[in-house]
Design a protein around this motif. Structure first.
Motif, PDB file in Angstrom:
ATOM      1  N   ASP A   5      -3.934   6.732 -13.523  1.00 10.65           N
ATOM      2  CA  ASP A   5      -5.163   6.916 -12.755  1.00 10.65           C
ATOM      3  C   ASP A   5      -5.383   5.757 -11.789  1.00 10.65           C
ATOM      4  N   LYS A   9      -5.418   6.110  -7.713  1.00 10.44           N
ATOM      5  CA  LYS A   9      -6.538   5.579  -6.928  1.00 10.44           C
ATOM      6  C   LYS A   9      -6.041   4.645  -5.829  1.00 10.44           C
ATOM      7  N   GLU A  10      -5.032   3.844  -6.155  1.00  4.08           N
ATOM      8  CA  GLU A  10      -4.483   2.903  -5.180  1.00  4.08           C
ATOM      9  C   GLU A  10      -3.774   3.649  -4.052  1.00  4.08           C
ATOM     10  N   ARG A  45      -4.428  15.225  -6.075  1.00  7.24           N
ATOM     11  CA  ARG A  45      -5.249  14.134  -6.614  1.00  7.24           C
ATOM     12  C   ARG A  45      -5.148  12.884  -5.757  1.00  7.24           C
TER      13      ARG A  45
END
Length: 455
Positions: A5, A9-10, A45
């Motif tokens: 996760d 996100k990065e 995502r």
């Protein structure tokens, strides 16, 4: 927060300056298509949208098949043709995933000869995609992860190709080692998902309106043998059958040596399990089956078929057949023709044997000329056409429930779909019916489908 996760996100932060497009192309079997849907889910995502035009893409992932050498050569050709795209757009990221990548010599070939490929990802390494992509964004020239993982990506969102039909893998890998097959070498040993994870996934799909659930595995009949919990494939079918909703349950593939009477009884007992079984025989000759390492005889196969027919003479059976296995004699081929006439399959999926490096059969010196194999294939298809034409007549005057797939490509004004028996049906209707169950009365039969009218 899990490590993945954080990486996602990065990556999302790096890509946030503008909308990025991904092109994902899957080759081969339904399991590969399902993997491709998970790859798309992972990309979504990270902020990607999708395109069907590779020229518009910011990232291209080819999800490969290795079942035949011709499939690999096709992928190499596509990779070569995409070199120009990379030259025109240096920021383009290109990745390779799927069964080809499970072979070390393939990874080395890609590393040395195809600099346009930025990363390689193994069949069970989909969860490593964010890290591989982050490496690319940081300037790493080539990354690879082809390790075997037991994480089945249970929490990976899928971008499904259909809004009403869904494939649900229940296990991965194969322990059978048929001499012509590369799958155990590229997919690994059998690994079953937990039954509660499978039923939870199906429940969500049904609640979202999915009407057909296809359970997938190289040999679904072996499901559960590696689990601590004592659960068999028939047990799993019964659990899914109890889920509320109007949907049909299908599965493939079934290995004949593991097609037990318990499985057959379960198919008949369950209301939602389709009354159809795809049971690959591959050959009607015991000597060929032995050379294939199939581990059943024609007699044992017929015992299963006869048990089915005693329960329901009209039960729908389909199969796979390989024509021209190394040094197959005329007599052995005739035995295959005889078994088609004896069992009377509704449909067969037939293939001329193709040598596959890395399999036991590839070591056999094959003396059969290609023209003989082609002649045998034509004869097999001729026999099956006669069988299918006669078989499908049994449905005339009967009612069928059909899940509509859309407009017919053969006849204007008609729609097409598959019945619970996995029979193609065509009838006058509007494409707005796509994704719905309809009941038809069969009025005519051909060698590949039935036609009817909506009741």
């Amino acid at each position: 927060m899990r490590e993945n996760d954080v990486i996602i996100k990065e990556v999302g932060a790096i890509l946030s300056d503008r909308k990025r497009l991904a092109y994902v192309r899957s080759f081969g079997c339904q399991l590969n298509v399902s993997d491709g849907e998970k790859i798309k889910g992972m990309l979504k995502r990270m902020g990607y949208d999708f395109t069907d035009d590779e020229r518009q893409a910011d990232i291209i992932i080819l999800n490969t098949c290795a079942v035949r050498e011709s499939a690999e050569e096709r992928v190499y050709g596509i990779i070569g043709s995409m070199k120009k795209l990379k030259e025109e757009k240096p920021s383009l990221i290109m990745g390779l995933s799927g069964c080809m990548t499970a072979q070390e010599h393939v990874v080395e070939k890609i590393r040395k000869k195809y600099p346009q490929i930025d990363f390689v990802m193994g069949t069970s390494a989909i969860n490593t995609l964010p890290k591989l992509l982050l490496d690319c964004l940081r300037g790493v020239k080539f990354s690879a992860d082809t390790g075997e993982y037991d994480d089945f990506s249970e929490h990976t969102e899928q971008v499904r190709e259909s809004t009403y039909k869904a494939s649900v893998p229940i296990m991965f890998g194969c322990n059978n080692f048929c001499t012509y097959c590369i799958v155990p070498y590229v997919r690994g040993r059998e690994r079953s998902r937990r039954p509660e994870d499978i039923t939870e996934e199906v429940e969500k799909l049904v609640s979202n309106g999915y009407k057909e659930i296809m359970l997938l595995g190289q040999n679904v009949n072996s499901y559960g043998k590696d689990l601590a919990e004592n659960v068999t494939f028939p047990d799993l079918l019964r659990r899914i059958d109890r889920i509320d909703g109007d949907f049909v349950i299908r599965f493939m593939s079934s290995h004949p040596k593991d097609a037990t009477r318990e499985l057959i009884d379960t198919i008949f007992d369950c209301k939602k399990v389709a009354k159809h079984l795809h049971l690959p025989i591959q050959s009607g000759s015991n000597s060929v089956l032995e050379r294939m390492n199939r581990r059943y005889t024609v007699g044992q196969y017929l015992e299963t078929v006869d048990y089915i027919r005693r329960n329901d003479p009209d039960f729908s059976l389909t199969t796979d057949i390989i024509v021209g296995f190394p040094n197959e004699t005329d007599e052995e081929f005739q035995e295959t023709l005889d078994i088609i006439k004896r069992i009377r399959y509704d449909n067969i999926y037939s293939f001329i044997y193709s040598r596959r490096t890395g399999t036991k059969a590839s070591e056999i010196v094959d003396m059969i000329p290609e023209e003989v194999k082609s002649m045998r294939m034509r004869k097999l298809l001729e026999v099956q056409r006669e069988v299918s034409t006669e078989n499908y007549k049994r449905f005339i005057g009967r009612r069928m429930r059909v899940l509509v797939d859309g407009e017919s490509k053969k006849r204007a004004g008609y729609v097409t779909g598959k019945s619970d028996e996995f029979i193609i049906a065509e009838f006058v209707g509007d494409r707005s019916l796509t994704g719905d169950f309809v009941e038809i009365e069969v009025t005519d039969a051909m060698n590949w489908a039935v036609t009817g009218r909506i009741i």
